[in-house]
Design an enzyme around this catalytic site. Sequence first.
Site, PDB file in Angstrom:
ATOM      1  N   ASP A  82      -9.661  21.935  62.664  1.00 38.81           N
ATOM      2  CA  ASP A  82     -10.286  22.172  61.369  1.00 38.81           C
ATOM      3  C   ASP A  82      -9.755  23.494  60.821  1.00 38.81           C
ATOM      4  O   ASP A  82     -10.326  24.561  61.056  1.00 38.81           O
ATOM      5  CB  ASP A  82     -11.799  22.213  61.512  1.00 38.81           C
ATOM      6  CG  ASP A  82     -12.505  22.145  60.176  1.00 38.81           C
ATOM      7  OD1 ASP A  82     -11.812  22.035  59.138  1.00 38.81           O
ATOM      8  OD2 ASP A  82     -13.749  22.191  60.166  1.00 38.81           O
ATOM      9  N   ALA A  83      -8.644  23.414  60.108  1.00 40.67           N
ATOM     10  CA  ALA A  83      -8.015  24.612  59.544  1.00 40.67           C
ATOM     11  C   ALA A  83      -7.916  24.534  58.026  1.00 40.67           C
ATOM     12  O   ALA A  83      -7.623  25.527  57.377  1.00 40.67           O
ATOM     13  CB  ALA A  83      -6.628  24.810  60.148  1.00 40.67           C
ATOM     14  N   LYS A  84      -8.121  23.346  57.468  1.00 40.70           N
ATOM     15  CA  LYS A  84      -8.149  23.126  56.010  1.00 40.70           C
ATOM     16  C   LYS A  84      -6.965  23.780  55.304  1.00 40.70           C
ATOM     17  O   LYS A  84      -7.115  24.436  54.281  1.00 40.70           O
ATOM     18  CB  LYS A  84      -9.471  23.603  55.418  1.00 40.70           C
ATOM     19  CG  LYS A  84     -10.690  22.848  55.973  1.00 40.70           C
ATOM     20  CD  LYS A  84     -11.959  23.301  55.288  1.00 40.70           C
ATOM     21  CE  LYS A  84     -13.167  22.548  55.813  1.00 40.70           C
ATOM     22  NZ  LYS A  84     -13.545  22.932  57.188  1.00 40.70           N
ATOM     23  N   ARG A  85      -5.780  23.575  55.837  1.00 40.13           N
ATOM     24  CA  ARG A  85      -4.593  24.173  55.256  1.00 40.13           C
ATOM     25  C   ARG A  85      -4.173  23.421  53.995  1.00 40.13           C
ATOM     26  O   ARG A  85      -4.341  22.196  53.903  1.00 40.13           O
ATOM     27  CB  ARG A  85      -3.449  24.191  56.262  1.00 40.13           C
ATOM     28  CG  ARG A  85      -3.702  25.040  57.505  1.00 40.13           C
ATOM     29  CD  ARG A  85      -3.996  26.491  57.153  1.00 40.13           C
ATOM     30  NE  ARG A  85      -3.876  27.355  58.322  1.00 40.13           N
ATOM     31  CZ  ARG A  85      -4.885  27.998  58.900  1.00 40.13           C
ATOM     32  NH1 ARG A  85      -6.108  27.839  58.424  1.00 40.13           N
ATOM     33  NH2 ARG A  85      -4.684  28.787  59.934  1.00 40.13           N
TER      34      ARG A  85
END
Length: 281
Positions: free
Chosen positions: A97-100
Amino acid sequence: MSGQETFGTRLRRAMDERGPLCVGIDPHASLLSAWGLNDDIAGLERFTGTVVEALAGSVAVFKPQSAFFERFGSRGVAVLEKAVAELRSAGALVVMDAKRGDIGSTMAAYAETFLHKDSPLFSDALTVSPYLGYGSLKPAVDLARENGAGLFVLALTSNPEGAEVQHAVRGDGRTVAATILGHLAAENAGETPLGSFGAVVGATLGDLSAYDLAVNGPLLAPGIGAQGATPADLPAVFGAAVRNVVPNVSRGVLRHGPDVMGLREAAERFAGEIRVAVEGA
């Protein structure tokens, strides 16, 4: 890359065998304190190691929140690298979960960090933001395909602020969220048993019948537990797509630590309740 299993294939099998549950690993300061741990690298290591020890062999999917590790600098990232390797070695899938989200070579670099098989942070899937245009995700889509990984694209998120973008109506009459879902359906066309490109759709959003969630891919559903949604809510929210939902529970499980058996019992309870809700839909 031909000959390797896709993320969608691995995900479908993992959820069928272990139960449809994703446990978030969110070592924020208040949770470390609740466990009697200091908000430092030693506390982070103890917390993460305990979650892995307790659940890696039985839970289908884990979603570590990268930011809670990155805040400790390189030593925190090292803890995350170790956790990713141990979780995957135990047969679990890891959704980073890094939402890049960015464009061009920068998006390609983000993709290489999490989706290249030789990276120490290689994960089964990555959360990404499409709000620089869905086409900006192409480097991540391409590298995910090459390495048998997947993506979860922010589409209908549970935070109230998201509506001002996601529900905005385009010139063609479709909302932004519906456009994102349409792109994902195209990515997954013809894939069996499940495509590898999914959407993030909040479990707290209520009736979503106005949206076509049948994208032939997984739907990562945060919001169960502390945020107010329950497993029993899933059929009403997701309708016919409920079998492809990957329900995420974080605090609802993690608050039972640091006791290993408490963590296991909480995860088993959520997985059982979710299975009953999904199979009864």
